[in-house]
Design an enzyme around this catalytic site. Structure first.
Site, PDB file in Angstrom:
ATOM      1  N   SER A 182       0.858  -1.197   0.000  1.00 55.47           N
ATOM      2  CA  SER A 182       0.000   0.000   0.000  1.00 55.47           C
ATOM      3  C   SER A 182       0.890   1.243   0.000  1.00 55.47           C
ATOM      4  O   SER A 182       2.037   1.183   0.473  1.00 55.47           O
ATOM      5  CB  SER A 182      -0.847  -0.024   1.275  1.00 55.47           C
ATOM      6  OG  SER A 182      -1.467   1.219   1.487  1.00 55.47           O
ATOM      7  N   TYR A 240      -1.513  -0.691  10.429  1.00 56.71           N
ATOM      8  CA  TYR A 240      -1.565  -1.077   9.008  1.00 56.71           C
ATOM      9  C   TYR A 240      -0.288  -0.623   8.284  1.00 56.71           C
ATOM     10  O   TYR A 240       0.388  -1.415   7.629  1.00 56.71           O
ATOM     11  CB  TYR A 240      -2.799  -0.431   8.376  1.00 56.71           C
ATOM     12  CG  TYR A 240      -3.052  -0.801   6.931  1.00 56.71           C
ATOM     13  CD1 TYR A 240      -3.626  -2.023   6.598  1.00 56.71           C
ATOM     14  CD2 TYR A 240      -2.720   0.075   5.899  1.00 56.71           C
ATOM     15  CE1 TYR A 240      -3.872  -2.359   5.271  1.00 56.71           C
ATOM     16  CE2 TYR A 240      -2.969  -0.251   4.576  1.00 56.71           C
ATOM     17  CZ  TYR A 240      -3.546  -1.463   4.262  1.00 56.71           C
ATOM     18  OH  TYR A 240      -3.784  -1.799   2.951  1.00 56.71           O
TER      19      TYR A 240
HETATM   20  N1  LIG Z   1      -9.057  -1.978  -0.640  1.00 55.92           N
HETATM   21  C1  LIG Z   1      -8.162  -1.007  -0.585  1.00 55.92           C
HETATM   22  O1  LIG Z   1      -8.496   0.204  -0.621  1.00 55.92           O
HETATM   23  C2  LIG Z   1      -6.694  -1.353  -0.528  1.00 55.92           C
HETATM   24  C3  LIG Z   1      -5.742  -0.342  -0.731  1.00 55.92           C
HETATM   25  C4  LIG Z   1      -4.378  -0.676  -0.694  1.00 55.92           C
HETATM   26  C5  LIG Z   1      -3.997  -1.980  -0.458  1.00 55.92           C
HETATM   27  N2  LIG Z   1      -4.937  -2.953  -0.251  1.00 55.92           N
HETATM   28  C6  LIG Z   1      -4.480  -4.313   0.039  1.00 55.92           C
HETATM   29  O2  LIG Z   1      -5.080  -5.202  -0.898  1.00 55.92           O
HETATM   30  C7  LIG Z   1      -5.219  -6.501  -0.296  1.00 55.92           C
HETATM   31  C8  LIG Z   1      -6.627  -7.027  -0.534  1.00 55.92           C
HETATM   32  O3  LIG Z   1      -7.563  -6.095  -0.040  1.00 55.92           O
HETATM   33  P1  LIG Z   1      -9.149  -6.219  -0.274  1.00 55.92           P
HETATM   34  O4  LIG Z   1      -9.664  -4.839  -0.471  1.00 55.92           O
HETATM   35  O5  LIG Z   1      -9.441  -7.280  -1.264  1.00 55.92           O
HETATM   36  O6  LIG Z   1      -9.588  -6.670   1.200  1.00 55.92           O
HETATM   37  P2  LIG Z   1     -10.677  -7.751   1.639  1.00 55.92           P
HETATM   38  O7  LIG Z   1     -10.923  -7.504   3.082  1.00 55.92           O
HETATM   39  O8  LIG Z   1     -11.836  -7.742   0.698  1.00 55.92           O
HETATM   40  O9  LIG Z   1      -9.910  -9.125   1.448  1.00 55.92           O
HETATM   41  C9  LIG Z   1      -8.859  -9.541   2.295  1.00 55.92           C
HETATM   42  C10 LIG Z   1      -8.919 -11.050   2.427  1.00 55.92           C
HETATM   43  O10 LIG Z   1      -7.834 -11.454   3.274  1.00 55.92           O
HETATM   44  C11 LIG Z   1      -8.299 -12.484   4.105  1.00 55.92           C
HETATM   45  N3  LIG Z   1      -7.526 -12.594   5.346  1.00 55.92           N
HETATM   46  C12 LIG Z   1      -7.417 -11.666   6.332  1.00 55.92           C
HETATM   47  N4  LIG Z   1      -6.721 -12.176   7.366  1.00 55.92           N
HETATM   48  C13 LIG Z   1      -6.371 -13.451   7.000  1.00 55.92           C
HETATM   49  C14 LIG Z   1      -5.664 -14.488   7.645  1.00 55.92           C
HETATM   50  N5  LIG Z   1      -5.220 -14.370   8.917  1.00 55.92           N
HETATM   51  N6  LIG Z   1      -5.488 -15.669   6.997  1.00 55.92           N
HETATM   52  C15 LIG Z   1      -5.978 -15.841   5.741  1.00 55.92           C
HETATM   53  N7  LIG Z   1      -6.679 -14.900   5.091  1.00 55.92           N
HETATM   54  C16 LIG Z   1      -6.876 -13.719   5.712  1.00 55.92           C
HETATM   55  C17 LIG Z   1      -9.756 -12.094   4.432  1.00 55.92           C
HETATM   56  O11 LIG Z   1     -10.513 -13.201   4.885  1.00 55.92           O
HETATM   57  C18 LIG Z   1     -10.229 -11.532   3.097  1.00 55.92           C
HETATM   58  O12 LIG Z   1     -10.866 -12.505   2.303  1.00 55.92           O
HETATM   59  C19 LIG Z   1      -4.881  -6.303   1.200  1.00 55.92           C
HETATM   60  O13 LIG Z   1      -3.566  -6.771   1.452  1.00 55.92           O
HETATM   61  C20 LIG Z   1      -4.959  -4.807   1.390  1.00 55.92           C
HETATM   62  O14 LIG Z   1      -4.146  -4.360   2.449  1.00 55.92           O
HETATM   63  C21 LIG Z   1      -6.273  -2.670  -0.292  1.00 55.92           C
END
Ligand SMILES: NC(=O)c1ccc[n+]([C@@H]2O[C@H](COP(=O)([O-])OP(=O)(O)OC[C@H]3O[C@@H](n4cnc5c(N)ncnc54)[C@H](O)[C@@H]3O)[C@@H](O)[C@H]2O)c1
Length: 240
Positions: free
Chosen positions: A134, A147
């Site tokens: 991120s 985070y």
């Molecule tokens: N959505 C945003 O705005 C954004 C921005 C920058 C970076 N990201 C990064 O993108 C990635 C995906 O984000 P997203 O928006 O799809 O989020 P999301 O919450 O929709 O999906 C995250 C997934 O990770 C899984 N997860 C969490 N903890 C876990 C664990 N202990 N073991 C196994 N699985 C686990 C959750 O069950 C979920 O299905 C993340 O790493 C997030 O930090 C997201």
């Protein structure tokens, strides 16, 4: 069909970006191992994509993660995408939030990668790994301490792995989005300056992030390793 018959592990596959990744990699001919701890989400994924192999693994469990990932055998590609956001100010940060953030973004990604890389080396596969980080890893925002610091640890892991694994022809890169149009974005603390500072005046769509991951992971630019691709409409370089 750039990924035809290639094996890909995607962590956090039941989440918003994970599901979109599964969809696109299947369309590219890949064989997908979908890792997540959310059984409901994995079941829904399986119904939507019957060919996906789902793996219920909680990355907070070090040994179960090693066993679960090892059981998948050698793969060509890994996307460390699992994540969570906990919005707490520095003075409010709790041990559980710190443990979860570092546990998934740093220790989880390290653990999965270590097992995957050992199997790649044994099988002689010149693989590629993308860590989903991120812009928060290098831009500090209010209420994102756990985070941000855990994504910063992930970024250093990307560099260390890129440096050490080059001799095995294994590439490790990072993508660093700002806000993406997902449910996770709704949990982020409001930042009134965000849009002012973003030259393109909008947040990223999931398909744009997926495109960046496909490019970075795949073999279109195989000289690229230890790279950090920001996907942020110019937010991180803007002085406005
Ligand atoms: N959505 C945003 O705005 C954004 C921005 C920058 C970076 N990201 C990064 O993108 C990635 C995906 O984000 P997203 O928006 O799809 O989020 P999301 O919450 O929709 O999906 C995250 C997934 O990770 C899984 N997860 C969490 N903890 C876990 C664990 N202990 N073991 C196994 N699985 C686990 C959750 O069950 C979920 O299905 C993340 O790493 C997030 O930090 C997201």
């Amino acid at each position: 069909m750039a990924f035809k018959d290639k094996k890909v592990i995607i962590t956090g596959a039941a989440g918003n970006i994970g599901r979109a990744l599964v969809d696109r990699f299947l369309a590219s001919g890949a064989i997908i191992f979908a890792v997540d701890k959310a059984q409901d989400g994995l079941d829904a994924l399986q119904r939507q994509f019957p060919n996906v192999r789902i793996c219920n693994i909680d990355l907070m469990d070090w040994e179960a993660t090693r066993e679960g990932v090892d059981a998948l055998g050698p793969v060509h590609y890994l996307i460390n995408n699992a994540g969570l956001v906990i919005a707490e100010s520095f003075l409010e940060m709790k041990l559980e939030s710190i443990d979860l953030s570092l546990g998934v973004h740093f220790k989880g990604a390290l653990n999965v990668s270590q097992v995957v890389v050992k199997n790649m080396i044994k099988a002689g596969i010149p693989g590629s790994i993308v860590n989903v980080s991120s812009v928060a890893s290098f831009r500090a925002s209010t209420k994102l301490g756990a985070y941000s610091t855990s994504k910063a640890a992930m970024d250093m892991l990307t560099k260390v792995m890129a440096v050490e694994l080059g001799e095995h022809k294994i590439r490790v890169n990072s993508i660093n989005p700002s806000v993406i149009l997902t449910e996770m974005a709704q949990k982020l603390p409001q930042n009134d300056n965000f849009m002012t500072r973003t030259p393109l005046k909008r947040i990223a769509r999931i398909d744009e992030v997926v495109n960046a991951i496909l490019f970075t992971l795949g073999d279109e630019c195989p000289i690229m390793t230890g790279n950090f691709l920001t996907i942020d409409g110019g937010y991180s370089i803007s002085a406005n």
